[in-house]
Scaffold this motif. Structure first.
Motif, mmCIF file in Angstrom:
data_model
loop_
_atom_site.group_PDB
_atom_site.id
_atom_site.type_symbol
_atom_site.label_atom_id
_atom_site.label_comp_id
_atom_site.label_asym_id
_atom_site.label_seq_id
_atom_site.Cartn_x
_atom_site.Cartn_y
_atom_site.Cartn_z
ATOM 1 N N MET A 61 0.807 -1.207 0.000
ATOM 2 C CA MET A 61 0.000 0.000 0.000
ATOM 3 C C MET A 61 0.840 1.255 0.000
ATOM 4 O O MET A 61 0.413 2.293 -0.493
ATOM 5 N N ALA A 150 -9.931 12.934 14.222
ATOM 6 C CA ALA A 150 -10.873 12.549 13.174
ATOM 7 C C ALA A 150 -10.938 11.042 13.030
ATOM 8 O O ALA A 150 -12.005 10.482 12.739
ATOM 9 N N LEU A 153 -13.237 9.998 15.798
ATOM 10 C CA LEU A 153 -14.601 10.461 15.592
ATOM 11 C C LEU A 153 -15.285 9.747 14.435
ATOM 12 O O LEU A 153 -16.497 9.518 14.471
ATOM 13 N N ARG A 154 -14.505 9.406 13.403
ATOM 14 C CA ARG A 154 -15.095 8.721 12.264
ATOM 15 C C ARG A 154 -15.673 7.384 12.684
ATOM 16 O O ARG A 154 -16.824 7.052 12.401
ATOM 17 N N PHE A 156 -16.341 6.331 15.813
ATOM 18 C CA PHE A 156 -17.400 6.528 16.798
ATOM 19 C C PHE A 156 -18.687 7.000 16.138
ATOM 20 O O PHE A 156 -19.772 6.475 16.407
ATOM 21 N N GLY A 157 -18.580 7.999 15.245
ATOM 22 C CA GLY A 157 -19.768 8.558 14.627
ATOM 23 C C GLY A 157 -20.517 7.538 13.807
ATOM 24 O O GLY A 157 -21.745 7.426 13.880
ATOM 25 N N ASN A 158 -19.779 6.758 12.994
ATOM 26 C CA ASN A 158 -20.452 5.757 12.173
ATOM 27 C C ASN A 158 -21.173 4.737 13.038
ATOM 28 O O ASN A 158 -22.333 4.394 12.790
ATOM 29 N N SER A 161 -24.138 6.398 15.258
ATOM 30 C CA SER A 161 -25.297 6.806 14.475
ATOM 31 C C SER A 161 -26.061 5.590 13.976
ATOM 32 O O SER A 161 -27.294 5.590 13.951
ATOM 33 N N LEU A 164 -28.032 4.345 17.043
ATOM 34 C CA LEU A 164 -29.111 5.262 17.395
ATOM 35 C C LEU A 164 -30.265 5.175 16.407
ATOM 36 O O LEU A 164 -31.433 5.106 16.795
ATOM 37 N N GLN A 192 -15.518 0.555 7.832
ATOM 38 C CA GLN A 192 -14.876 1.442 8.825
ATOM 39 C C GLN A 192 -13.684 0.775 9.474
ATOM 40 O O GLN A 192 -12.681 1.438 9.770
ATOM 41 N N TYR A 194 -11.736 -1.420 7.989
ATOM 42 C CA TYR A 194 -10.706 -1.364 6.963
ATOM 43 C C TYR A 194 -10.098 0.029 6.881
ATOM 44 O O TYR A 194 -8.876 0.194 6.814
ATOM 45 N N ILE A 195 -10.967 1.056 6.907
ATOM 46 C CA ILE A 195 -10.495 2.425 6.805
ATOM 47 C C ILE A 195 -9.594 2.777 7.978
ATOM 48 O O ILE A 195 -8.558 3.419 7.811
ATOM 49 N N VAL A 198 -6.211 1.156 7.397
ATOM 50 C CA VAL A 198 -5.484 1.762 6.287
ATOM 51 C C VAL A 198 -5.002 3.154 6.650
ATOM 52 O O VAL A 198 -3.883 3.545 6.335
ATOM 53 N N LEU A 199 -5.839 3.928 7.351
ATOM 54 C CA LEU A 199 -5.412 5.283 7.718
ATOM 55 C C LEU A 199 -4.281 5.251 8.733
ATOM 56 O O LEU A 199 -3.364 6.074 8.672
ATOM 57 N N PHE A 203 -0.841 7.136 7.820
ATOM 58 C CA PHE A 203 -0.289 8.197 8.657
ATOM 59 C C PHE A 203 1.086 7.818 9.175
ATOM 60 O O PHE A 203 2.002 8.638 9.194
#
Lengths: 225, 84
Positions: A61, A150, A153-154, A156-158, A161, A164, A192, A194-195, A198-199, A203
């Motif tokens: 990658m 981020a 938060l990404r 957690f948010g996914n 939500s 909920l 998520q 996978y993301i 990868v992130l 980084f």
């Protein structure tokens, strides 16, 4: 249906939430399951083939040498993937819908990048924050902190939500109405996880690359390939 | 109308606006990202898997801001700290 983390039991002043219990159970099950699978020859062969394929995928990658990160990335994929998918099962809630859990995972990702760069280049890797110009030091630091936040938060948010909206559907409409949403939650869970992995890899590798690759922009006007 | 009523009204209206406006930007951005990725794949079908992987990573990052807005809207509606 409890989309927000709730208390399971209490030891004196310390509250144990469902997030702690479920994530611990997931961790123990993954470790024990892995040990059992490694002791069966057929399963072990399958796992070794899978590990080779995934290691090649991860190393392919980025151009930097990220071999030490492969176990971390695979662990993140597996643990976060399983934790996210647990939320699709009726009656269970994913531990990653708690911001503390996501923040802990993001903190590990943050430290991984710095530890790897420090091991490779020594403490001098910190010079990359002065890279385009020393005036940009605050912005580089803010950028680094904000992308770690981020990351948390990404995830957690996914997850929150999804939980909920599922709870709201059940409350408003009926028991089988959230099923299409749960299908979407399965996809979101895997993507998520996978993301996140990868992130983390990207980084960590970016701090490695800028530490070792010389910049040719100033000399030739063209970036190194 | 006392303070609690005002907080409820403003929270509900804000939640509606947050998610409505907050999903415009990411939707447009994702549309452009996917269309550019499709053009790139049509130009170089061999690197379709790399392009697809990069596309998904980029889409997840673009989606993050929409998710932030959704979380704020959901918190305002269902876990409003000012109404406890």
């Amino acid at each position: 249906m409890k989309p927000f983390p709730f208390e399971v039991f209490r030891v004196g002043p310390v509250v144990f939430t469902d997030v702690m219990v479920v994530s611990l159970v997931i961790g123990v099950l993954l470790v024990v399951g892995g040990r059992i699978a490694l002791s069966i020859p057929r399963a072990r062969a399958v796992l070794e083939i899978a590990y080779d394929a995934l290691e090649q995928a991860i190393c392919g990658m980025t151009s930097a040498d990220v071999a030490p990160l492969v176990p971390l990335i695979l662990t993140q994929w597996l643990f976060i993937g399983v934790s996210n998918l647990v939320g699709v099962v009726p009656g269970l809630q994913s531990p990653t819908r708690d911001l503390s859990m996501a923040a802990a995972l993001a903190a590990v990702a943050f430290l991984a990048g710095h530890v790897l760069a420090a091991r490779r280049r020594g403490i001098a890797y910190l010079k990359q924050y002065l890279e385009p110009s020393p005036f940009l030091l605050p912005f580089n630091i803010i950028g680094e902190v904000s992308r770690t936040i981020a990351l948390a938060l990404r995830l957690f948010g996914n997850m929150l939500s999804g939980a909920l909206v599922g709870a709201i559907f059940v409350l408003l409409a009926g028991l089988l109405v959230p099923v299409p949403l749960m299908l979407l939650s399965v996809l979101t869970a895997v993507v998520q996880a996978y993301i996140f992995g990868v992130l983390t890899l990207v980084f960590a590798a970016s701090s490695l690359e800028s530490a070792s690759r010389p910049r040719t922009l100033a000399r030739t006007g063209r970036k190194a390939p | 109308m006392n303070a609690t009523d005002w907080i409820s009204i403003v929270s509900i209206v804000t939640a509606g606006f947050t998610i409505a406006v907050g999903s415009l930007g990411p939707a447009l951005g994702e549309g452009r990202a996917v269309s550019t990725a499709l053009e790139a794949i049509s130009r170089q079908p061999d690197s379709a898997s790399t392009i697809t992987r990069t596309l998904f990573v980029g889409l997840a990052m673009i989606e993050s801001t929409a998710i932030y807005c959704l979380v704020i809207a959901l918190i305002l509606l269902f876990a409003n700290p000012l109404l406890r």
